[in-house]
Scaffold this motif. Structure first.
Motif, PDB file in Angstrom:
ATOM      1  N   PRO A 273       0.828  -1.201   0.000  1.00 15.56           N
ATOM      2  CA  PRO A 273       0.000   0.000   0.000  1.00 15.56           C
ATOM      3  C   PRO A 273       0.866   1.256   0.000  1.00 15.56           C
ATOM      4  CG  PRO A 273      -0.749  -1.572   1.660  1.00 15.56           C
ATOM      5  CD  PRO A 273       0.567  -2.079   1.153  1.00 15.56           C
ATOM      6  N   LEU A 274       0.365   2.314  -0.594  1.00 17.07           N
ATOM      7  CA  LEU A 274       1.119   3.562  -0.662  1.00 17.07           C
ATOM      8  C   LEU A 274       1.503   4.049   0.734  1.00 17.07           C
ATOM      9  CD1 LEU A 274       2.278   5.922  -2.264  1.00 17.07           C
ATOM     10  CD2 LEU A 274      -0.003   6.986  -2.241  1.00 17.07           C
ATOM     11  N   ALA A 275       0.589   3.924   1.685  1.00 19.32           N
ATOM     12  CA  ALA A 275       0.886   4.373   3.051  1.00 19.32           C
ATOM     13  C   ALA A 275       2.079   3.617   3.633  1.00 19.32           C
ATOM     14  CB  ALA A 275      -0.342   4.189   3.934  1.00 19.32           C
ATOM     15  N   LYS A 276       2.217   2.338   3.296  1.00 19.75           N
ATOM     16  CA  LYS A 276       3.352   1.563   3.789  1.00 19.75           C
ATOM     17  C   LYS A 276       4.652   2.041   3.141  1.00 19.75           C
ATOM     18  CE  LYS A 276       4.851  -3.177   4.691  1.00 19.75           C
ATOM     19  NZ  LYS A 276       4.433  -4.602   4.711  1.00 19.75           N
ATOM     20  N   SER A 277       4.591   2.426   1.869  1.00 22.69           N
ATOM     21  CA  SER A 277       5.771   2.976   1.193  1.00 22.69           C
ATOM     22  C   SER A 277       6.228   4.252   1.877  1.00 22.69           C
ATOM     23  CB  SER A 277       5.451   3.253  -0.282  1.00 22.69           C
ATOM     24  OG  SER A 277       5.085   2.070  -0.956  1.00 22.69           O
ATOM     25  N   ARG A 278       5.257   5.088   2.270  1.00 18.60           N
ATOM     26  CA  ARG A 278       5.596   6.324   2.968  1.00 18.60           C
ATOM     27  C   ARG A 278       6.196   6.036   4.339  1.00 18.60           C
ATOM     28  NH1 ARG A 278      -0.103   8.984   1.137  1.00 18.60           N
ATOM     29  NH2 ARG A 278       0.601   9.977  -0.806  1.00 18.60           N
ATOM     30  N   LEU A 279       5.648   5.019   4.997  1.00 22.28           N
ATOM     31  CA  LEU A 279       6.171   4.623   6.301  1.00 22.28           C
ATOM     32  C   LEU A 279       7.607   4.115   6.165  1.00 22.28           C
ATOM     33  CD1 LEU A 279       4.901   4.569   9.151  1.00 22.28           C
ATOM     34  CD2 LEU A 279       4.382   2.154   8.773  1.00 22.28           C
ATOM     35  N   LEU A 280       7.871   3.385   5.101  1.00 20.69           N
ATOM     36  CA  LEU A 280       9.215   2.883   4.832  1.00 20.69           C
ATOM     37  C   LEU A 280      10.202   4.041   4.701  1.00 20.69           C
ATOM     38  CD1 LEU A 280      10.814   0.223   4.148  1.00 20.69           C
ATOM     39  CD2 LEU A 280      10.341   0.738   1.752  1.00 20.69           C
ATOM     40  N   CYS A 281       9.790   5.090   3.982  1.00 15.99           N
ATOM     41  CA  CYS A 281      10.655   6.268   3.826  1.00 15.99           C
ATOM     42  C   CYS A 281      10.945   6.917   5.171  1.00 15.99           C
ATOM     43  CB  CYS A 281      10.003   7.278   2.891  1.00 15.99           C
ATOM     44  SG  CYS A 281       9.832   6.734   1.177  1.00 15.99           S
ATOM     45  N   ARG A 282       9.933   7.033   6.006  1.00 13.21           N
ATOM     46  CA  ARG A 282      10.121   7.632   7.329  1.00 13.21           C
ATOM     47  C   ARG A 282      11.036   6.776   8.195  1.00 13.21           C
ATOM     48  NH1 ARG A 282       6.577  11.668   9.189  1.00 13.21           N
ATOM     49  NH2 ARG A 282       5.302  12.521   7.516  1.00 13.21           N
ATOM     50  N   MET A 283      10.952   5.468   8.057  1.00 12.40           N
ATOM     51  CA  MET A 283      11.840   4.589   8.808  1.00 12.40           C
ATOM     52  C   MET A 283      13.295   4.851   8.438  1.00 12.40           C
ATOM     53  SD  MET A 283      11.988   0.401   8.816  1.00 12.40           S
ATOM     54  CE  MET A 283      12.681   0.346   7.137  1.00 12.40           C
ATOM     55  N   PHE A 284      13.552   4.980   7.132  1.00 12.35           N
ATOM     56  CA  PHE A 284      14.931   5.231   6.703  1.00 12.35           C
ATOM     57  C   PHE A 284      15.416   6.623   7.094  1.00 12.35           C
ATOM     58  CE2 PHE A 284      14.301   1.656   3.629  1.00 12.35           C
ATOM     59  CZ  PHE A 284      15.360   0.889   4.068  1.00 12.35           C
ATOM     60  N   ASN A 285      14.497   7.558   7.284  1.00 10.30           N
ATOM     61  CA  ASN A 285      14.884   8.890   7.742  1.00 10.30           C
ATOM     62  C   ASN A 285      15.243   8.894   9.224  1.00 10.30           C
ATOM     63  OD1 ASN A 285      14.623  10.250   5.310  1.00 10.30           O
ATOM     64  ND2 ASN A 285      12.454  10.693   5.621  1.00 10.30           N
ATOM     65  N   ASN A 286      14.814   7.869   9.952  1.00 10.99           N
ATOM     66  CA  ASN A 286      15.119   7.740  11.382  1.00 10.99           C
ATOM     67  C   ASN A 286      16.037   6.542  11.596  1.00 10.99           C
ATOM     68  OD1 ASN A 286      13.349   9.875  12.075  1.00 10.99           O
ATOM     69  ND2 ASN A 286      11.596   8.484  11.991  1.00 10.99           N
ATOM     70  N   LEU A 287      17.166   6.557  10.909  1.00  7.69           N
ATOM     71  CA  LEU A 287      18.053   5.393  10.859  1.00  7.69           C
ATOM     72  C   LEU A 287      19.313   5.621  11.696  1.00  7.69           C
ATOM     73  CD1 LEU A 287      18.505   2.594   9.498  1.00  7.69           C
ATOM     74  CD2 LEU A 287      19.677   3.818   7.657  1.00  7.69           C
ATOM     75  N   THR A 288      19.659   4.624  12.486  1.00 10.01           N
ATOM     76  CA  THR A 288      20.918   4.623  13.241  1.00 10.01           C
ATOM     77  C   THR A 288      21.761   3.454  12.755  1.00 10.01           C
ATOM     78  OG1 THR A 288      19.911   5.583  15.229  1.00 10.01           O
ATOM     79  CG2 THR A 288      21.980   4.388  15.514  1.00 10.01           C
ATOM     80  N   MET A 289      22.989   3.741  12.353  1.00  9.88           N
ATOM     81  CA  MET A 289      23.931   2.702  11.945  1.00  9.88           C
ATOM     82  C   MET A 289      24.983   2.535  13.029  1.00  9.88           C
ATOM     83  SD  MET A 289      22.748   1.760   8.978  1.00  9.88           S
ATOM     84  CE  MET A 289      24.094   0.720   8.394  1.00  9.88           C
ATOM     85  N   ALA A 290      25.332   1.299  13.328  1.00  9.64           N
ATOM     86  CA  ALA A 290      26.309   1.025  14.380  1.00  9.64           C
ATOM     87  C   ALA A 290      27.067  -0.248  14.044  1.00  9.64           C
ATOM     88  CB  ALA A 290      25.608   0.896  15.733  1.00  9.64           C
ATOM     89  N   CYS A 291      28.012  -0.599  14.926  1.00  6.57           N
ATOM     90  CA  CYS A 291      28.801  -1.832  14.773  1.00  6.57           C
ATOM     91  C   CYS A 291      29.493  -1.872  13.408  1.00  6.57           C
ATOM     92  CB  CYS A 291      27.923  -3.063  14.990  1.00  6.57           C
ATOM     93  SG  CYS A 291      27.141  -3.150  16.605  1.00  6.57           S
ATOM     94  N   ASP A 292      30.122  -0.778  13.051  1.00  9.44           N
ATOM     95  CA  ASP A 292      30.849  -0.676  11.775  1.00  9.44           C
ATOM     96  C   ASP A 292      29.960  -0.997  10.576  1.00  9.44           C
ATOM     97  OD1 ASP A 292      33.293  -0.058  13.079  1.00  9.44           O
ATOM     98  OD2 ASP A 292      33.641  -2.183  13.470  1.00  9.44           O
ATOM     99  N   GLY A 293      28.716  -0.544  10.648  1.00  7.63           N
ATOM    100  CA  GLY A 293      27.797  -0.723   9.537  1.00  7.63           C
ATOM    101  C   GLY A 293      27.105  -2.072   9.496  1.00  7.63           C
ATOM    102  N   LYS A 294      27.328  -2.887  10.519  1.00  9.86           N
ATOM    103  CA  LYS A 294      26.699  -4.221  10.529  1.00  9.86           C
ATOM    104  C   LYS A 294      25.344  -4.222  11.224  1.00  9.86           C
ATOM    105  CE  LYS A 294      30.513  -5.935  12.235  1.00  9.86           C
ATOM    106  NZ  LYS A 294      31.548  -6.863  12.771  1.00  9.86           N
ATOM    107  N   LEU A 295      25.003  -3.118  11.889  1.00 13.91           N
ATOM    108  CA  LEU A 295      23.730  -2.999  12.596  1.00 13.91           C
ATOM    109  C   LEU A 295      22.974  -1.773  12.096  1.00 13.91           C
ATOM    110  CD1 LEU A 295      21.676  -3.564  14.907  1.00 13.91           C
ATOM    111  CD2 LEU A 295      23.213  -2.279  16.434  1.00 13.91           C
ATOM    112  N   ALA A 296      21.726  -1.970  11.685  1.00 21.89           N
ATOM    113  CA  ALA A 296      20.860  -0.866  11.258  1.00 21.89           C
ATOM    114  C   ALA A 296      19.610  -0.865  12.125  1.00 21.89           C
ATOM    115  CB  ALA A 296      20.482  -1.012   9.788  1.00 21.89           C
ATOM    116  N   ILE A 297      19.324   0.291  12.731  1.00 24.75           N
ATOM    117  CA  ILE A 297      18.162   0.409  13.614  1.00 24.75           C
ATOM    118  C   ILE A 297      17.263   1.528  13.103  1.00 24.75           C
ATOM    119  CG2 ILE A 297      17.336   0.790  15.968  1.00 24.75           C
ATOM    120  CD1 ILE A 297      20.160   0.028  16.943  1.00 24.75           C
TER     121      ILE A 297
END
Length: 341
Positions: A207-231
Motif C-alpha cells: 500500500p502507498l501508506a506503507k511505502s511512505r512509512l518505509l521512507c520515514r523509517m529510513f529517515n530515522n536510521l541509526t547505523m552502528a557496529c561498523d555498519g553491521k547494525l541498522a536500527i
C-alpha cells in the motif's frame, strides 16, 4: 523430525486433537503469517473432522493487508471471546508462552490447553505440548499433525500452511529451512497452492501508506557496529504523517537488513496500549521491537529474552516502555558484545 520421541509426540497430539469436539484456537498477539496460517489450517481441519471450532485473537487491530487473501480470517473473533469459551479446549499455535496470547483469563479458565509451537524457548504451558524448536515454522508441524490425523489437506488449508512456512522460513532462506521444509512446501503446491500468487500478495503488493512509512523509517536510521547494525525508529507521528496504521509494519525490518553490509536489522516502532493488562508492558505508549539477524554471531532470540521477549536465533521481538534512545543503547551494547565474542 524423525526421532522416536518426536514421533511419539506427534502421535500423542494427533490423538488428543481427534478427541476434541469443542475448541477455541488462538495465536500470539500481533500475529504473523505463521500464526495466522497455522490457526486457519487447524480450524478448517478440525471443523472438517466434526469439531465445533472457533478462532479468537486478543487484539483488535485486524490483519496486516498482505495476509487478507486468507479468506477464513474473516471468521476470526477479534478481542471478543465466545460466551462458552470456558467450556472449550484451548489450542494455542505459535505461542512461545501463555502471556503471548494476550488474555490471561482465557488461559486460566481453559479446561484443557493444547500447545503447538516451534519456538525453542516455549514454556510448555499446555496440558499437552508439541514443541519442535528446529522446525521452520508452526505451520510445518501442523502439516505433519494433520497427516497423522488422516485429514486430507485441501487447497484452503494448504494455502494457509504454505504462507506460514514461506514467511517464517524467511522465504526459505533461514537456517531452519531443511530438506523436510522444502518437501512439505512441494506437497502443499501439489495440493493446489498458487505459490506465485501468495508470494505476490505477501511481498510484492505494498500500500502507498506503507511505502511512505518505509521512507520515514529510513529517515530515522541509526547505523552502528561498523555498519553491521541498522536500527530504524517509527514514532506515532510517523504513522500519522504516512497515513498508516500499525498493521503496515509487517516486513519493514527486512528492508533494514537488506542494506549493504548490514547483518542485523532492528525496527523500533510506537504502538498505543490496546491489549489487556498483564499481556504486555503497561504505559501510555509502548514500543515493539523487531529484530532480524543474518549472522550466526548474533542470536537475536537471546537479546530479546533479556527484555522478556522471544523468538528465534534469526528473528525475534519484544515489547518495551523504554524510550527509543534507551532501547537503541541496549541494542548497540548487546549486539556489539555478540560480534566481539
Amino acid at each position: 523430525m524423525n526421532s522416536i520421541s518426536t514421533e511419539h509426540a506427534f502421535d500423542e497430539i494427533a490423538e488428543a486433537l481427534q478427541q476434541e469436539k469443542k475448541v477455541l484456537i488462538t495465536a500470539h498477539i500481533n500475529p504473523d503469517a505463521d500464526a495466522l496460517g497455522s490457526m486457519v489450517a487447524m480450524h478448517r481441519a478440525l471443523s472438517h473432522n466434526g469439531a465445533d471450532s472457533v478462532m479468537y485473537l486478543s487484539g483488535t487491530e485486524g490483519v496486516a493487508p498482505e495476509y487478507r487473501f486468507l479468506e477464513a480470517l474473516s471468521e476470526v473473533s477479534w478481542g471478543k471471546l465466545p460466551e462458552d469459551a470456558a467450556d472449550r479446549t484451548l489450542i494455542a499455535v505459535d505461542c512461545g508462552k501463555a502471556e503471548r496470547i494476550g488474555n490471561d483469563e482465557l488461559v486460566e479458565n481453559a479446561p484443557r490447553i493444547i500447545n503447538i509451537d516451534h519456538h525453542g524457548d516455549n514454556s510448555r504451558f499446555g496440558t499437552v505440548n508439541l514443541v519442535i524448536g528446529n522446525a521452520s515454522s508452526t505451520a510445518e508441524i501442523i502439516f505433519f499433525i494433520l497427516g497423522r490425523m488422516g485429514i486430507e489437506i485441501d487447497v484452503e488449508m494448504a494455502q494457509a500452511l504454505y504462507s506460514g512456512i514461506l514467511v517464517d522460513s524467511g522465504r526459505f532462506q533461514y537456517s531452519s529451512t531443511t530438506p523436510t521444509t522444502l518437501r512439505v512446501a512441494a506437497d502443499l503446491i501439489s495440493s493446489g497452492v498458487d505459490h506465485t500468487l501468495i508470494f505476490r500478495n505477501i511481498y510484492e503488493t505494498m500500500p502507498l501508506a506503507k511505502s511512505r512509512l518505509l521512507c520515514r523509517m529510513f529517515n530515522n536510521l541509526t547505523m552502528a557496529c561498523d555498519g553491521k547494525l541498522a536500527i530504524g525508529v517509527l514514532e506515532k507521528e510517523d504513522f500519522t504523517g504516512a497515513g498508516a496504521d500499525g498493521q503496515l509494519t509487517e516486513g519493514l525490518v527486512d528492508s533494514l537488513r537488506a542494506i549493504e553490509g548490514v547483518q542485523v536489522g532492528v525496527l523500533i516502532y510506537s504502538r498505543p496500549q490496546t491489549v489487556e493488562a498483564g499481556s504486555e508492558p503497561q504505559g501510555e505508549v509502548q514500543y515493539r521491537v523487531s529484530l532480524r539477524s543474518s549472522t550466526d554471531k548474533v542470536d537475536v532470540q537471546r537479546i530479546a529474552r533479556a527484555k522478556n521477549g522471544g523468538g528465534h536465533k534469526q528473528a525475534a521481538g519484544l515489547s518495551t516502555t523504554e524510550t527509543p534512545s534507551e532501547t537503541i543503547q541496549f541494542l548497540i551494547d548487546s549486539i556489539s558484545a555478540a560480534f566481539a565474542e
